[in-house]
Design a protein around this motif. Sequence first.
Motif, short mmCIF file in Angstrom:
data_model
loop_
_atom_site.label_atom_id
_atom_site.label_comp_id
_atom_site.label_asym_id
_atom_site.label_seq_id
_atom_site.Cartn_x
_atom_site.Cartn_y
_atom_site.Cartn_z
N THR A 52 0.84 -1.20 0.00
CA THR A 52 0.00 0.00 0.00
C THR A 52 0.87 1.25 0.00
OG1 THR A 52 -1.73 -1.18 1.22
CG2 THR A 52 -1.84 1.22 1.21
N VAL A 53 1.91 1.24 0.81
CA VAL A 53 2.84 2.36 0.85
C VAL A 53 3.48 2.56 -0.52
CG1 VAL A 53 4.99 3.20 1.87
CG2 VAL A 53 3.27 2.09 3.31
N TRP A 54 3.83 1.46 -1.18
CA TRP A 54 4.43 1.53 -2.52
C TRP A 54 3.46 2.16 -3.51
CZ3 TRP A 54 3.16 -1.32 -7.06
CH2 TRP A 54 4.09 -1.20 -8.10
N ARG A 55 2.21 1.74 -3.45
CA ARG A 55 1.22 2.30 -4.40
C ARG A 55 0.94 3.77 -4.11
NH1 ARG A 55 -0.34 -1.06 -7.93
NH2 ARG A 55 -0.55 -3.30 -7.57
N LEU A 56 1.10 4.20 -2.88
CA LEU A 56 0.89 5.61 -2.55
C LEU A 56 2.06 6.48 -3.00
CD1 LEU A 56 -0.70 5.29 1.01
CD2 LEU A 56 -1.83 6.02 -1.11
N GLY A 57 3.21 5.84 -3.30
CA GLY A 57 4.30 6.63 -3.88
C GLY A 57 5.63 6.59 -3.19
N ILE A 58 5.89 5.56 -2.35
CA ILE A 58 7.22 5.41 -1.77
C ILE A 58 7.89 4.19 -2.39
CG2 ILE A 58 8.57 4.98 0.32
CD1 ILE A 58 6.62 6.54 1.93
N GLY A 59 8.88 4.42 -3.22
CA GLY A 59 9.63 3.35 -3.84
C GLY A 59 10.89 3.05 -3.05
N ARG A 60 11.51 1.89 -3.36
CA ARG A 60 12.71 1.52 -2.61
C ARG A 60 13.64 0.67 -3.47
NH1 ARG A 60 13.09 -1.19 3.49
NH2 ARG A 60 15.37 -1.28 3.54
N THR A 61 14.91 0.92 -3.33
CA THR A 61 15.93 0.03 -3.87
C THR A 61 16.70 -0.55 -2.70
OG1 THR A 61 17.69 1.69 -4.09
CG2 THR A 61 16.15 1.47 -5.94
N PHE A 62 17.35 -1.69 -2.93
CA PHE A 62 17.99 -2.41 -1.83
C PHE A 62 19.50 -2.49 -2.02
CE2 PHE A 62 13.59 -3.62 -1.84
CZ PHE A 62 13.27 -3.72 -0.49
N GLN A 63 20.17 -2.79 -0.90
CA GLN A 63 21.63 -2.84 -0.92
C GLN A 63 22.15 -3.84 -1.94
OE1 GLN A 63 23.38 -3.51 2.91
NE2 GLN A 63 25.42 -3.86 2.09
N VAL A 64 21.54 -5.01 -1.99
CA VAL A 64 21.91 -6.03 -2.96
C VAL A 64 20.86 -6.04 -4.07
CG1 VAL A 64 22.37 -8.48 -3.34
CG2 VAL A 64 23.03 -7.41 -1.18
N ALA A 65 21.26 -5.60 -5.25
CA ALA A 65 20.33 -5.52 -6.38
C ALA A 65 19.94 -6.93 -6.82
CB ALA A 65 20.95 -4.76 -7.54
N ALA A 66 18.66 -7.13 -7.13
CA ALA A 66 18.19 -8.44 -7.58
C ALA A 66 17.28 -8.25 -8.78
CB ALA A 66 17.43 -9.15 -6.45
N VAL A 67 17.60 -8.91 -9.87
CA VAL A 67 16.78 -8.89 -11.08
C VAL A 67 16.65 -10.33 -11.57
CG1 VAL A 67 17.41 -6.54 -11.78
CG2 VAL A 67 18.82 -8.48 -12.51
N PHE A 68 15.70 -10.55 -12.49
CA PHE A 68 15.54 -11.86 -13.09
C PHE A 68 16.60 -12.03 -14.17
CE2 PHE A 68 11.26 -10.83 -11.52
CZ PHE A 68 11.06 -11.93 -10.69
N GLY B 121 27.22 -2.67 -11.89
CA GLY B 121 26.84 -1.26 -11.92
C GLY B 121 25.66 -1.01 -12.85
N ASP B 122 25.59 -1.75 -13.95
CA ASP B 122 24.46 -1.62 -14.87
C ASP B 122 23.18 -2.21 -14.27
OD1 ASP B 122 25.99 -0.35 -16.79
OD2 ASP B 122 26.55 -2.22 -17.79
N VAL B 123 23.33 -3.29 -13.49
CA VAL B 123 22.17 -3.86 -12.80
C VAL B 123 21.58 -2.83 -11.84
CG1 VAL B 123 21.41 -5.62 -11.15
CG2 VAL B 123 22.94 -6.24 -13.03
N LYS B 124 22.43 -2.07 -11.17
CA LYS B 124 21.96 -1.03 -10.26
C LYS B 124 21.16 0.03 -11.01
CE LYS B 124 23.76 -1.74 -6.01
NZ LYS B 124 23.04 -1.57 -4.74
N ARG B 125 21.57 0.34 -12.22
CA ARG B 125 20.83 1.32 -13.02
C ARG B 125 19.47 0.76 -13.45
NH1 ARG B 125 23.75 5.63 -15.82
NH2 ARG B 125 25.83 5.84 -14.92
N VAL B 126 19.43 -0.52 -13.79
CA VAL B 126 18.16 -1.16 -14.14
C VAL B 126 17.23 -1.15 -12.93
CG1 VAL B 126 17.04 -3.31 -14.87
CG2 VAL B 126 19.19 -2.59 -15.95
N GLU B 127 17.78 -1.43 -11.75
CA GLU B 127 16.98 -1.39 -10.53
C GLU B 127 16.39 0.00 -10.31
OE1 GLU B 127 17.48 -2.85 -5.92
OE2 GLU B 127 19.00 -1.52 -6.75
N LEU B 128 17.15 1.03 -10.63
CA LEU B 128 16.64 2.40 -10.51
C LEU B 128 15.49 2.63 -11.48
CD1 LEU B 128 16.77 5.25 -9.35
CD2 LEU B 128 18.65 5.74 -10.95
N ALA B 129 15.62 2.13 -12.71
CA ALA B 129 14.54 2.26 -13.69
C ALA B 129 13.28 1.55 -13.22
CB ALA B 129 14.98 1.71 -15.05
N VAL B 130 13.45 0.38 -12.60
CA VAL B 130 12.30 -0.36 -12.05
C VAL B 130 11.62 0.46 -10.96
CG1 VAL B 130 11.68 -2.37 -10.66
CG2 VAL B 130 13.17 -2.64 -12.65
N ALA B 131 12.40 1.08 -10.09
CA ALA B 131 11.82 1.90 -9.03
C ALA B 131 11.08 3.11 -9.61
CB ALA B 131 12.91 2.37 -8.07
#
Length: 256
Positions: A76-92, A150-160
């Motif tokens: 609910t917090v995410w849908r209201l507009g608080i996004g988050r990235t994490f210390q260890v980036a995780a993508v598929f 470093g590129d994964v971190k940028r993708v994580e930012l785009a996801v956020a």
Amino acid sequence: MSRPVLEAENLAKRFGGVRAVDGVSLDLAAGEVLAMIGPNGAGKSTCFNLLNGQERADAGQVRLAGREITGLPPRTVWRLGIGRTFQVAAVFASMSVAETVQVALLSHDRQLWRPWRRANRYRRERARALLAQVGMDWAAERTCGTLAYGDVKRVELAVALANDPRVLLMDEPTAGMAPAERGQLMALTQEIARARGIAVLFTEHDMDVVFGHADRVVVLHQGRVLARGTPQAVRAEPEVQRVYLGAPASTEPTAC
């Protein structure tokens, strides 16, 4: 002066006999980049978890654009507009970079559970635009598993950013990155925050990143706010020097 986008007032959280967060207050304006620093165990991660609903506060309030969100679940917090990235980036790893962002857009639009919908056909132009914003449009068709960290971190930012956040919480965004990449990522984050009016709160152990890219700094120690202010004022604060920076005020910042 306009009201802050994010406000936390007297937040507190105990784990048994440990006061992980003890009366922390902070505020964050649109387009501002605020760094939260402190020794390991200072309460930074717990504070983040209270802000985005992963932990329930024992006391205090969190407000987003004036609306109290204390105790709401993370989704609910995410849908209201608080996004988050994490210390260890995780993508598929097997997904393409574009598909990874498209899945985030599906979630934002509440389309994840629509049957017979292919992620790689959904809002392609928007996904590409978000990747271009973080400098990753060149890798749109590459699989995430082939990217440098470093590129994964940028993708994580785009996801956020796919969620159009008002506030972005970034937990050690440059962890694991090469020194040159750290400054580039935070400069990019600062630029996006200014352009889109996103309030950014980040934790970081690299003091070059903190003092080079934060508008303000708040220092936690043993769950409490030890100091707050501009990077210059915080760096010169004797108590901050004693418990965290470990150097006289005239010393140039180094990674901790």
